[in-house]
Design a protein around this motif. Structure first.
Motif, PDB file in Angstrom:
ATOM      1  N   THR A  31      18.918  17.737  -4.719  1.00  0.00           N
ATOM      2  CA  THR A  31      17.624  17.464  -4.110  1.00  0.00           C
ATOM      3  C   THR A  31      17.656  17.659  -2.604  1.00  0.00           C
ATOM      4  OG1 THR A  31      17.969  15.109  -3.624  1.00  0.00           O
ATOM      5  CG2 THR A  31      17.249  15.687  -5.853  1.00  0.00           C
ATOM      6  N   ASP A  32      16.465  17.863  -2.031  1.00  0.00           N
ATOM      7  CA  ASP A  32      16.366  18.006  -0.582  1.00  0.00           C
ATOM      8  C   ASP A  32      16.828  16.748   0.136  1.00  0.00           C
ATOM      9  OD1 ASP A  32      14.198  16.513  -1.505  1.00  0.00           O
ATOM     10  OD2 ASP A  32      12.674  17.661  -0.415  1.00  0.00           O
ATOM     11  N   TRP A  33      16.481  15.595  -0.407  1.00  0.00           N
ATOM     12  CA  TRP A  33      16.871  14.348   0.245  1.00  0.00           C
ATOM     13  C   TRP A  33      18.382  14.136   0.214  1.00  0.00           C
ATOM     14  CZ3 TRP A  33      15.412  10.875   3.566  1.00  0.00           C
ATOM     15  CH2 TRP A  33      14.057  10.699   3.846  1.00  0.00           C
ATOM     16  N   PHE A  34      19.041  14.508  -0.881  1.00  0.00           N
ATOM     17  CA  PHE A  34      20.492  14.329  -0.948  1.00  0.00           C
ATOM     18  C   PHE A  34      21.169  15.161   0.133  1.00  0.00           C
ATOM     19  CE2 PHE A  34      24.821  14.769  -2.377  1.00  0.00           C
ATOM     20  CZ  PHE A  34      25.103  13.569  -3.020  1.00  0.00           C
ATOM     21  N   VAL A  35      20.753  16.407   0.260  1.00  0.00           N
ATOM     22  CA  VAL A  35      21.311  17.286   1.291  1.00  0.00           C
ATOM     23  C   VAL A  35      20.994  16.752   2.680  1.00  0.00           C
ATOM     24  CG1 VAL A  35      21.116  19.582   2.315  1.00  0.00           C
ATOM     25  CG2 VAL A  35      21.293  19.338  -0.163  1.00  0.00           C
TER      26      VAL A  35
END
Length: 264
Positions: A31-35
């Protein structure tokens, strides 16, 4: 004391609650948030705290215990969030669907049929989807009305790469909700989830706090799609000096956002 049909409940976010098992099997790094929260540049600039989702409460594995606690508290409603990235870890863009446009050129309708759903079956992560079904079924067994939120901020990396969009000032993506294709892909995801889980879900929520995702964006650089906020407030993100464009919303909010954008 009775409350009739009134629902007392709790809500959880997939990204914020699911991960945290010691084996790491529940980790969803797609996900974008994990990155975003793991990005070294964000650490250097103090944009993120260093609190990682993989150190979370492991709702993915402990959901039954959590549901039992909620039941003992006397609650009768429970909202969970599905992670789009778990269900479709890879792009669904190759599945062509019907798209209708309004007179202004914007998408007005997206048509999907059984053939499309069959195509999604081949792309979906069945293990993840089956696990979500177990979670919902456990809630129903314990007497809860089940609410399911389709999107709680996070997007699959194939939909939004926040590091690339930041580095290129939105010139390259994928750019998430800035790209019209995201609307189409979300419709595919929503249709498939409804097809697979619609028989056991009582209520659906399309987006969590849609105003936050489309307008306010937390008023800070902590949001992976913060550049969109600069545009919304009338700031040209492609200029080094963020000069306000013609926009009636030149309030204290605009002034605050300009200060944020100037930190980029």
């Amino acid at each position: 004391m009775g409350f009739g049909d009134f629902l007392w409940g709790v809500s959880s976010s997939g990204f914020q609650f699911e991960m945290g098992d010691l084996s790491g099997e529940s980790v969803d790094a797609n996900t974008d948030w994990f990155v975003w929260v793991h990005d070294k540049e964000n650490f250097r600039r103090g944009v993120v705290s260093g609190d990682f989702p993989e150190n979370g409460v492991n709702y993915w594995g402990l959901y039954a215990k959590d549901h039992e606690i909620a039941r003992r508290l006397g609650l009768n409603a429970y909202r969970i969030g599905l992670e789009w990235s778990r269900i479709f870890p890879k792009s669904t863009a190759d599945v062509e669907v019907g798209i209708e446009r309004a007179s202004d050129g914007n998408i007005s309708n997206i048509d999907l049929d059984d053939k499309d759903l069959e195509a999604f079956e081949k792309l979906a992560d069945k293990k993840a989807l089956d696990h979500y079904r177990l979670i919902v079924e456990d809630l129903r067994t314990k007497g809860f009305k089940v609410f399911v939120c389709l999107n709680h901020f996070t997007l699959p990396l194939w939909i939004h790469d926040p590091i690339t969009t930041r580095a290129t000032r939105l010139k390259r993506g994928p750019r998430g909700w800035l790209d019209e294709t995201t609307v189409v892909e979300f419709a595919k995801y929503a249709a498939y989830v409804a097809f697979r889980l619609g028989d056991i879900v009582d209520y659906w929520a399309t987006f969590n706090e849609p105003m936050a995702a489309t307008y306010w964006l937390e008023f800070s650089l902590e949001f992976p799609q913060y550049l969109k906020l600069c545009q919304t407030m009338g700031l040209d993100v492609n200029q080094t000096a963020f000069q306000p464009l013609e926009n009636p919303r030149q309030t204290w909010v605009g002034k605050h956002i300009r200060k944020v954008c100037l930190k980029l």
